[in-house]
Write a protein that holds these residues in place. Structure first.
Motif, PDB file in Angstrom:
ATOM      1  N   HIS A 384       0.745  -1.143  -0.042  1.00  0.00           N
ATOM      2  CA  HIS A 384       0.275   0.050   0.059  1.00  0.00           C
ATOM      3  C   HIS A 384       1.010   1.193   0.012  1.00  0.00           C
ATOM      4  O   HIS A 384       0.207   2.302   0.076  1.00  0.00           O
ATOM      5  N   GLU A 385       2.027   0.922  -0.196  1.00  0.00           N
ATOM      6  CA  GLU A 385       3.026   2.462  -0.357  1.00  0.00           C
ATOM      7  C   GLU A 385       3.039   2.651  -1.865  1.00  0.00           C
ATOM      8  O   GLU A 385       2.965   3.845  -2.197  1.00  0.00           O
ATOM      9  N   GLY A 386       3.638   1.735  -2.497  1.00  0.00           N
ATOM     10  CA  GLY A 386       3.640   1.943  -3.915  1.00  0.00           C
ATOM     11  C   GLY A 386       4.757   2.598  -4.615  1.00  0.00           C
ATOM     12  O   GLY A 386       4.634   2.691  -6.004  1.00  0.00           O
ATOM     13  N   ALA A 387       5.368   3.416  -4.255  1.00  0.00           N
ATOM     14  CA  ALA A 387       6.656   4.169  -5.008  1.00  0.00           C
ATOM     15  C   ALA A 387       7.956   4.331  -3.989  1.00  0.00           C
ATOM     16  O   ALA A 387       8.867   3.691  -4.524  1.00  0.00           O
ATOM     17  N   GLY A 388       8.111   4.960  -2.917  1.00  0.00           N
ATOM     18  CA  GLY A 388       9.320   4.673  -2.010  1.00  0.00           C
ATOM     19  C   GLY A 388      10.353   5.570  -2.759  1.00  0.00           C
ATOM     20  O   GLY A 388      11.403   5.170  -2.620  1.00  0.00           O
ATOM     21  N   LYS A 389      10.018   6.813  -3.349  1.00  0.00           N
ATOM     22  CA  LYS A 389      10.953   7.655  -4.020  1.00  0.00           C
ATOM     23  C   LYS A 389      10.897   9.150  -3.633  1.00  0.00           C
ATOM     24  O   LYS A 389       9.746   9.500  -3.336  1.00  0.00           O
ATOM     25  N   LEU A 390      11.846   9.676  -3.292  1.00  0.00           N
ATOM     26  CA  LEU A 390      11.699  11.273  -3.094  1.00  0.00           C
ATOM     27  C   LEU A 390      12.973  12.044  -3.739  1.00  0.00           C
ATOM     28  O   LEU A 390      14.104  11.405  -4.074  1.00  0.00           O
ATOM     29  N   LYS A 391      12.788  13.113  -3.933  1.00  0.00           N
ATOM     30  CA  LYS A 391      13.545  14.135  -4.345  1.00  0.00           C
ATOM     31  C   LYS A 391      14.212  15.026  -3.255  1.00  0.00           C
ATOM     32  O   LYS A 391      13.345  15.158  -2.197  1.00  0.00           O
ATOM     33  N   PHE A 392      15.218  15.634  -3.475  1.00  0.00           N
ATOM     34  CA  PHE A 392      15.867  16.541  -2.421  1.00  0.00           C
ATOM     35  C   PHE A 392      15.951  18.079  -3.109  1.00  0.00           C
ATOM     36  O   PHE A 392      16.303  18.070  -4.260  1.00  0.00           O
ATOM     37  N   ILE A 407      15.251   9.666  -5.444  1.00  0.00           N
ATOM     38  CA  ILE A 407      16.284   8.711  -4.719  1.00  0.00           C
ATOM     39  C   ILE A 407      15.406   7.652  -4.037  1.00  0.00           C
ATOM     40  O   ILE A 407      14.452   8.290  -3.220  1.00  0.00           O
ATOM     41  N   GLU A 408      15.478   6.370  -3.988  1.00  0.00           N
ATOM     42  CA  GLU A 408      14.826   5.386  -3.228  1.00  0.00           C
ATOM     43  C   GLU A 408      15.367   4.870  -2.136  1.00  0.00           C
ATOM     44  O   GLU A 408      16.569   5.214  -1.631  1.00  0.00           O
ATOM     45  N   GLY A 409      14.651   4.611  -1.130  1.00  0.00           N
ATOM     46  CA  GLY A 409      15.202   3.982   0.353  1.00  0.00           C
ATOM     47  C   GLY A 409      15.562   2.674   0.153  1.00  0.00           C
ATOM     48  O   GLY A 409      15.772   1.980  -1.050  1.00  0.00           O
ATOM     49  N   ASP A 410      15.943   2.117   1.460  1.00  0.00           N
ATOM     50  CA  ASP A 410      16.616   0.794   1.272  1.00  0.00           C
ATOM     51  C   ASP A 410      15.299  -0.196   1.413  1.00  0.00           C
ATOM     52  O   ASP A 410      14.800  -0.609   2.471  1.00  0.00           O
ATOM     53  N   ARG A 411      14.798  -0.524   0.276  1.00  0.00           N
ATOM     54  CA  ARG A 411      13.543  -1.140   0.028  1.00  0.00           C
ATOM     55  C   ARG A 411      13.568  -2.494   0.754  1.00  0.00           C
ATOM     56  O   ARG A 411      12.802  -2.939   1.574  1.00  0.00           O
ATOM     57  N   GLN A 412      14.841  -3.242   0.736  1.00  0.00           N
ATOM     58  CA  GLN A 412      14.663  -4.674   1.384  1.00  0.00           C
ATOM     59  C   GLN A 412      14.613  -4.312   2.920  1.00  0.00           C
ATOM     60  O   GLN A 412      14.020  -5.256   3.609  1.00  0.00           O
ATOM     61  N   LEU A 413      15.411  -3.474   3.486  1.00  0.00           N
ATOM     62  CA  LEU A 413      15.370  -3.366   5.008  1.00  0.00           C
ATOM     63  C   LEU A 413      13.946  -2.992   5.505  1.00  0.00           C
ATOM     64  O   LEU A 413      13.521  -3.408   6.165  1.00  0.00           O
ATOM     65  N   VAL A 414      13.705  -1.907   4.817  1.00  0.00           N
ATOM     66  CA  VAL A 414      12.478  -1.370   5.026  1.00  0.00           C
ATOM     67  C   VAL A 414      10.980  -2.236   5.008  1.00  0.00           C
ATOM     68  O   VAL A 414      10.334  -2.484   5.915  1.00  0.00           O
ATOM     69  N   ARG A 415      10.902  -2.788   3.696  1.00  0.00           N
ATOM     70  CA  ARG A 415      10.041  -3.821   3.608  1.00  0.00           C
ATOM     71  C   ARG A 415       9.967  -5.097   4.644  1.00  0.00           C
ATOM     72  O   ARG A 415       8.912  -5.385   5.280  1.00  0.00           O
TER      73      ARG A 415
END
Length: 440
Positions: A384-392, A407-415
C-alpha cells in the motif's frame, strides 16, 4: 389532471437532468482540515491545493465521468480528539457516505485506525501515518502511499551517503535526529536505529516538545555533540525555529537535512537568511511551471474561485502536495468506476478497491500535467506504499531548487521491518492476514 401533473413532474426531472444536477451523481469527500492553531498555515496550503484541484476537475471535465466532486471541511486544529469528532461527523455525508478519510495527521491516523476498518472507509495517509500499514495484507483499509516515514528516513540516509562519497563513508559519522516529540516524530526511531546499526554511524535523538518554538537547550546539546549531519524531523513552527537557532549556534544549514514536513516555504521564509543552504526531502516539487498547476490558475483562479486567499502560495511545496492528494483521490475514483460503473458515485468499499488497484505510470502523469511533479505509483494488495521515491530540494534564500533525481530508500530493509511489525500487530489483534495471491 393526473396526466398533466405527471407530465409536469417528468418535465421537472428532465430539467434537472439537463442542468446536470442530480444529487446522487456527486462523489463526496470529507476533508478533516486544519486552518487554525500552530499548524494552520501548513493546513491551509495543503487543503487549498487539494480543493483547487477538485474545483479544476469539476470545471474542466465536469467531474469524473459526469460525477461531480463535492466536499465539506471539518476543522480539527490538528488535534486528535477533534479529528475523531470530524471523522464521525463526515462518515455518513453524501449519497454514498464519505468515500475516503485523509487527516494529514499521524496522531489522528492512529486514533481512527480501527474505526475505518469497521466502517469500511479507506484511509489514505500520503507520506505520513503508521508505516507498517503499508502491508495491505494486515491493513486493507489504510494506504500510506508514495513513501512511508521509514522509507523516507532510509532515503535521507542514502542521500547523506551520496554526499559523503558512498554509504561506506557513513561509518563512524555522527548524525543527530531532532524530532517533534509526538507519534509523528517517534515514527522515525525504529528505522533510524536500524540504519545506524547497518551503516555504523552514531545516532543521537533529541526531542523537541510541541509546538517547538523554544529549542535553545536542544541546540546546545547538538553543539556539544558536533554531529556531521542533523536530520530535522519537525512540523510547523518547530522548523523555522530550528533553522534560526542552528544559525545562532553556528551550525551550518548545509548539514541540516529535513523530512518533507520540514521542507516547505512555511518553514524557510519565516527563518529568513538562516534557512539559506538548507536541504529537505519531498515526494513532490515546488513550482507553477507544471501544466496541472497552470490549469488550476487558468480554470479556477482566473474565475475568482480559488481556495487560497494568498494566491502567491499557489505552486508552493505544500500547495502542490495538496494537488498530489487531489490527483491520487480522483484517479482512484476513476479506477473504481472502471470496475463498478462509470458515471456512478463510489462507496467506501468501492473506493478501497480503486486505491488498491491504482497504477499511475509516467505516461499517465504526463497526461495529467504532472510529469516530474510526483513519482509514479503502483499500489497492490500487499503493498500500500507503491513508490518509495523522493527528491531533495535546497533553499537558495528565495526558492526551492531540486538538487537530485528520485532517490529510493533501502527497500529490502524497510519492507522487512514493515512485514515484521504488521504481523506482530496482526497477532496482537487476532487478525488473519489476507492471501493476496487470491485477490489478484
Amino acid at each position: 389532471m393526473q396526466l398533466k401533473k405527471t407530465a409536469l413532474i417528468g418535465a421537472a426531472i428532465a430539467g434537472l437532468l439537463a442542468s446536470g444536477y442530480v444529487a446522487a451523481q456527486e462523489q463526496f469527500i470529507g476533508l478533516p482540515s486544519y486552518r487554525v492553531g500552530p499548524f494552520g498555515s501548513n493546513g491551509a496550503s495543503l487543503y487549498g491545493g487539494w480543493i483547487d484541484y477538485m474545483m479544476m476537475v469539476n470545471e474542466r471535465d465536469g467531474g469524473v465521468n459526469g460525477v461531480k466532486l463535492s466536499w465539506e471541511e471539518c476543522e480539527t486544529e490538528y488535534n486528535n480528539a477533534r479529528g475523531v469528532e470530524c471523522y464521525e461527523r463526515l462518515k455518513n455525508k453524501g449519497p454514498t457516505g464519505n468515500s475516503t478519510f485523509q487527516p494529514l495527521s499521524t496522531g489522528i491516523t492512529y486514533s481512527v485506525l480501527e474505526k475505518v476498518a469497521q466502517d469500511k472507509i479507506p484511509m489514505v495517509t500520503i507520506g505520513y501515518g503508521r508505516t507498517d500499514a503499508a502491508d495491505g495484507r494486515v491493513f486493507p483499509w489504510v494506504f500510506p502511499m508514495i513513501s512511508t516515514y521509514w522509507t523516507q528516513a532510509s532515503a535521507i540516509v542514502n542521500y547523506i551517503g551520496q554526499k559523503e562519497g558512498g554509504m561506506a563513508k557513513l561509518k563512524g559519522k555522527k548524525i543527530g535526529l531532532l524530532y517533534h516529540d509526538s507519534a509523528y516524530g517517534k515514527e522515525s526511531h525504529a528505522i533510524m536505529d536500524k540504519l545506524a546499526e547497518k551503516h555504523g554511524f552514531e545516532l543521537t535523538k533529541v526531542a523537541v516538545a510541541n509546538p517547538g518554538n523554544e529549542q535553545q537547550a536542544q541546540w546546545l546539546q547538538i553543539r556539544q555533540l558536533k554531529p556531521d549531519y542533523v536530520v530535522l524531523w519537525g512540523w510547523g513552527v518547530m522548523n523555522a525555529t530550528a533553522l534560526r537557532t542552528a544559525a545562532k549556534t553556528g551550525y551550518p544549514r548545509e548539514k541540516v537535512v529535513g523530512v518533507w514536513w520540514s521542507g516547505s516555504e512555511e518553514d524557510t521564509i519565516p527563518a529568513g537568511d538562516a534557512a539559506k543552504g538548507y536541504t529537505a526531502a519531498g515526494f513532490n516539487v515546488a513550482g507553477t511551471n507544471y501544466p496541472v498547476v497552470q490549469d488550476i490558475q487558468k480554470l479556477v483562479y482566473a474565475k475568482n474561485k480559488g481556495n487560497m486567499e494568498d494566491k502567491s502560495r499557489v505552486g508552493s511545496v505544500l500547495y502542490n502536495r495538496g494537488v498530489v492528494h487531489g490527483i491520487i483521490t480522483v484517479e482512484a475514483i476513476r479506477k473504481a468506476q472502471e470496475k463498478f460503473g462509470k458515471g456512478k458515485p463510489m462507496t467506501g468499499e468501492q473506493m478501497r478497491w480503486g486505491f488498491e488497484n491504482l497504477h499511475i505510470d509516467n505516461k499517465r502523469l504526463a497526461e495529467l500535467g504532472a510529469a516530474g511533479f510526483m513519482p509514479d505509483l503502483n499500489i497492490t494488495c500487499a503493498d500500500h506504499e507503491g513508490a518509495g521515491k523522493l527528491k531533495f530540494q535546497q533553499w537558495d534564500g528565495a526558492k526551492w531548487t531540486v538538487v537530485t533525481d528520485w532517490i529510493e530508500g533501502d527497500r529490502q530493509l524497510v519492507r522487512g521491518m514493515i512485514e515484521e511489525s504488521a504481523m506482530a500487530y496482526a497477532k496482537e489483534k487476532g487478525i488473519t492476514p489476507r492471501d493476496c495471491t487470491k485477490e489478484m
